[in-house]
Design an enzyme around this catalytic site. Structure first.
Site, mmCIF file in Angstrom:
data_model
loop_
_atom_site.group_PDB
_atom_site.id
_atom_site.type_symbol
_atom_site.label_atom_id
_atom_site.label_comp_id
_atom_site.label_asym_id
_atom_site.label_seq_id
_atom_site.Cartn_x
_atom_site.Cartn_y
_atom_site.Cartn_z
ATOM 1 N N THR A 1 51.422 29.117 -1.677
ATOM 2 C CA THR A 1 52.306 27.950 -1.629
ATOM 3 C C THR A 1 51.525 26.644 -1.697
ATOM 4 O O THR A 1 50.380 26.560 -1.214
ATOM 5 C CB THR A 1 53.133 27.984 -0.323
ATOM 6 O OG1 THR A 1 53.812 26.741 -0.172
ATOM 7 C CG2 THR A 1 52.261 28.185 0.901
ATOM 8 N N TYR B 1 53.255 27.925 8.451
ATOM 9 C CA TYR B 1 53.564 28.686 7.240
ATOM 10 C C TYR B 1 52.428 28.509 6.214
ATOM 11 O O TYR B 1 51.871 29.490 5.699
ATOM 12 C CB TYR B 1 54.903 28.203 6.662
ATOM 13 C CG TYR B 1 55.161 28.702 5.277
ATOM 14 C CD1 TYR B 1 55.316 30.057 5.027
ATOM 15 C CD2 TYR B 1 55.221 27.816 4.191
ATOM 16 C CE1 TYR B 1 55.535 30.521 3.741
ATOM 17 C CE2 TYR B 1 55.443 28.274 2.918
ATOM 18 C CZ TYR B 1 55.595 29.624 2.693
ATOM 19 O OH TYR B 1 55.805 30.078 1.420
HETATM 20 N N1 UFG Z 1 65.787 18.878 2.968
HETATM 21 C C1 UFG Z 1 66.740 18.026 3.476
HETATM 22 N N2 UFG Z 1 67.831 18.583 4.054
HETATM 23 C C2 UFG Z 1 68.022 19.927 4.153
HETATM 24 C C3 UFG Z 1 67.030 20.787 3.634
HETATM 25 C C4 UFG Z 1 65.911 20.224 3.049
HETATM 26 O O1 UFG Z 1 66.614 16.822 3.410
HETATM 27 O O2 UFG Z 1 69.036 20.343 4.722
HETATM 28 C C5 UFG Z 1 64.600 18.290 2.340
HETATM 29 C C6 UFG Z 1 63.326 18.680 3.056
HETATM 30 O O3 UFG Z 1 63.045 17.788 4.087
HETATM 31 C C7 UFG Z 1 62.337 18.587 1.901
HETATM 32 C C8 UFG Z 1 63.155 18.989 0.671
HETATM 33 O O4 UFG Z 1 64.512 18.810 1.047
HETATM 34 O O5 UFG Z 1 61.923 17.286 1.728
HETATM 35 C C9 UFG Z 1 62.961 20.408 0.256
HETATM 36 O O6 UFG Z 1 63.165 21.238 1.406
HETATM 37 P P1 UFG Z 1 63.283 22.811 1.329
HETATM 38 O O7 UFG Z 1 63.558 23.287 2.713
HETATM 39 O O8 UFG Z 1 64.226 23.181 0.243
HETATM 40 O O9 UFG Z 1 61.859 23.217 0.850
HETATM 41 P P2 UFG Z 1 60.451 22.950 1.558
HETATM 42 O O10 UFG Z 1 59.807 21.882 0.750
HETATM 43 O O11 UFG Z 1 60.509 22.729 3.000
HETATM 44 O O12 UFG Z 1 59.813 24.376 1.452
HETATM 45 C C10 UFG Z 1 59.689 24.998 0.242
HETATM 46 C C11 UFG Z 1 59.502 26.493 0.436
HETATM 47 C C12 UFG Z 1 58.201 26.776 1.066
HETATM 48 C C13 UFG Z 1 57.107 26.022 0.392
HETATM 49 C C14 UFG Z 1 57.431 24.576 0.373
HETATM 50 C C15 UFG Z 1 56.406 23.673 -0.197
HETATM 51 O O13 UFG Z 1 60.544 27.029 1.218
HETATM 52 O O14 UFG Z 1 57.966 28.141 0.964
HETATM 53 O O15 UFG Z 1 58.604 24.429 -0.364
HETATM 54 O O16 UFG Z 1 56.936 22.375 -0.176
HETATM 55 F F1 UFG Z 1 55.950 26.186 1.016
#
Ligand code: UFG
Length: 327
Positions: A117, A141
């Protein structure tokens, strides 16, 4: 037909990989403990239920199928959860991967494709995130995935286990034919939560943080269509089949979108309002994660042609409307 052991093949990305593997003439053998996956997503080859940390069960499955390679998707992958419950990330992701690598080398299976990741890079201002960039994960993670990357290097040095590591940026979208798609329980990812809000299945999408140092104050991510992502895995498998060196590849498009931009695109694609609330930052979130590498394109010949926000949202929306979310 060449068999590939697909851990996490009942999950979102793993199930899409199985579909593509089957279409390319491989037999995907799914190994999954169903802690976050769904048995009805296993449609393209045999299913063996088991836990990564169960070495005896893994030995049995390696012995039964004699797979030519492992694609290792199975992992806990929620950044937020990893911050308040880090132990399960070290146990499942690191301990489980160690047990899997050991079972692979014990069975003489020497090709390993690993889902890592961009979260291993952490929050680095003004740094180009390419494969040579230093890794400073800011959540458990990302740290667990970096540890497995290190472990792979040691397993190669000691036992000759060849590997391709893919550092994913943000995966979205669904199989355009609708056989498989994204469904997590609980759901934490931006696109499916937003589609839930659009469909009225939740009141609103909460934007986690509007005070980041970005043009509109919300986090920036590099989104990749799940079909493009799994396409890279088949190219990675061929890379190993051709006897090439172990290699790390970023899987991102190099273009970042803020949360607000994703919301606006989704409203346009679905032609519906996205109800939103503005909330505090989510612990463990990086400000900006955008790939700064074209290595996968130049060396693997990967072209992420489906990875436009419009395509990802419209494929996810079509899947969302099939009712799989109502399980
Ligand atoms: N977000 C919101 N509201 C929500 C969910 C997410 O604002 O309800 C934002 C998060 O803060 C983030 C973006 O949307 O800025 C993307 O969030 P996700 O939860 O969809 O994805 P993440 O970036 O947290 O995580 C994903 C994968 C991980 C990986 C990561 C790297 O789930 O496995 O991307 O950024 F490591």
């Amino acid at each position: 037909m060449t068999k590939i052991l697909v851990t996490g093949g009942a999950g979102y990305i793993g199930s899409h990989a199985c579909k593509l593997l089957k279409s390319k003439g491989y037999t995907p053998v799914v190994y999954d403990n169903l802690c976050t996956g769904w048995q009805d997503a296993v449609k393209f080859g045999p299913f063996e239920q088991g836990d990564l940390r169960d070495g005896a069960r893994l030995a049995e499955v390696f012995g039964k199928y004699e797979p030519a390679a492992v694609m290792h998707f199975a992992a806990l992958s929620q950044v937020g959860e990893s911050m308040h419950n880090p132990g399960i990330y070290w146990d499942n992701n690191v301990g489980g991967s160690q047990s899997l690598m050991q079972a692979a080398v014990d069975a003489g299976c020497q090709n390993f494709v690993f889902s890592s990741t961009c979260a291993t890079y952490g929050d680095q201002d003004n740094v180009v995130l390419d494969e040579n960039c230093a890794q400073y994960p800011i959540n458990a993670y990302g740290a667990s995935k970096r540890a497995v990357e290190d472990m792979l290097a040691h397993y190669e040095a000691a036992f000759g286990l060849k590997h391709v590591i893919f550092r994913y940026f943000n995966v979205a979208g669904a199989d355009p034919e609708g056989d498989v798609g994204e469904f997590h329980q609980p759901e934490t990812h931006l696109v499916p939560l937003m589609l839930d809000a659009i469909a009225g299945k939740r009141d609103a999408l909460t934007i986690f943080g509007t005070d980041y140092d970005t043009p509109d104050g919300t986090c920036i991510r590099d989104y990749v269509h799940v079909m493009d992502l799994v396409g890279a895995h088949v190219l990675g498998l061929k890379w190993l089949e051709e006897g090439k060196e172990s290699r790390v590849f970023n899987l991102g498009t190099g273009t970042g979108f803020s949360v607000r931009e994703v919301v606006n695109h989704s409203a346009a694609v679905t032609n519906k309002e996205v109800p939103i609330n503005e909330g505090p930052r989510r612990p463990g979130d990086c400000t900006k994660l955008v790939s700064g590498s074209t290595r996968a394109e130049t060396e693997l010949g990967w072209t992420p042609e489906m990875s436009t926000l419009e395509r990802m949202v419209s494929d996810a929306w079509r899947w969302h409307q099939t009712g799989h979310y109502d399980k």
